[in-house]
Design an enzyme around this catalytic site. Sequence first.
Site, short mmCIF file in Angstrom:
data_model
loop_
_atom_site.label_atom_id
_atom_site.label_comp_id
_atom_site.label_asym_id
_atom_site.label_seq_id
_atom_site.Cartn_x
_atom_site.Cartn_y
_atom_site.Cartn_z
N HIS A 13 1.85 -15.83 2.99
CA HIS A 13 3.15 -15.58 2.39
C HIS A 13 4.08 -17.02 2.62
CE1 HIS A 13 2.02 -11.36 3.63
NE2 HIS A 13 2.47 -11.14 2.25
N GLY A 44 -0.22 -15.15 -4.99
CA GLY A 44 -1.15 -15.99 -4.55
C GLY A 44 -2.44 -15.55 -5.07
N LYS A 60 -5.12 -15.24 -3.57
CA LYS A 60 -5.87 -14.18 -2.67
C LYS A 60 -6.19 -13.02 -3.56
CE LYS A 60 -7.23 -11.64 1.16
NZ LYS A 60 -6.56 -10.48 0.73
N ARG A 63 -3.95 -7.09 6.47
CA ARG A 63 -5.21 -6.21 6.89
C ARG A 63 -6.09 -6.70 8.16
NH1 ARG A 63 -7.63 -4.18 1.11
NH2 ARG A 63 -5.66 -3.39 0.40
#
Length: 281
Positions: A37, A147, A149, A187
Amino acid sequence: MRTFSAVDEMRSYIKPLKRAGKRIGFVPTMGALHEGHLSLARTLREHSDIRVCSIFVNPTQFNDRKDYEAYAVNLKRDTELLKGEGVDVLFAPTVEEIYPAGFQTTVTVSEVSKPFEGALRPGHFAGVASVVSILFNAVEPDVAIFGEKDFQQLSLIERMVKDLKFDVQIIRGELVRDSDGLALSSRNARLSPQGRLNALAISRGLFAAQAAFRSGERRAAQLEQLVTAEIHSMPSPEIDYVTLVNEETLEPVTTVSGRCRMLVVARVEGVRLLDNAAFHG
Ligand code: PAF
């Protein structure tokens, strides 16, 4: 850093800045911030004058109520991290502020929402598209960063911004990996030390496939096989999907040409880990 929890306050602060010609940059998050982030906030520095970050754990994008309730955010810690990055504004609304009584509107991006995460987590992407629309209306950013990701989420937002003609430029933020190769994710904190070691098979597989691609392999099945073989080397492997797709349409490809992405989700100790890698021919 200024902090607002009400949409009206947020707008009243931003509007004069926009009128003064300031370019507003926006990083939406659900808190539990990590280096991934923060790198998005850093990237945004070169694209904007005022950087706004939001922290809102959006209940409508969790298809499992228990996951929502277990989602741990430490607002104090996250606030300090954002201050450390020199972020100008934190927007941290309550659930009641975003979804007041009587709320009944949903934004759906039909095709991009169907496969992969959309198929496995019904309603997830409608929750994401709706909350991002609300956040865009509250913050009025000129530029926002998402992102790579969460590649399917990024595609969904790009499509939504195009279709609904939001006046906001979307920037793609690079996927950030730990030094051992694991893609950064909130996570990861749920993995045991052994689980974390096992999880490295995912990035190892992606790196092996990229190496084969650099050596000339273009067949999707062969490249996917290199990833699944690595993941199968871990104890009790569980793969949700390993698929090479066209970056724009997210449709599976049989041969890599143009811009493709390998999308991977595997479960380690019950934790769903998302990863992906670019295959640009
Ligand atoms: O990626 C996330 O953290 C969330 O999906 C987002 C974009 C902040 C919407 O809630």
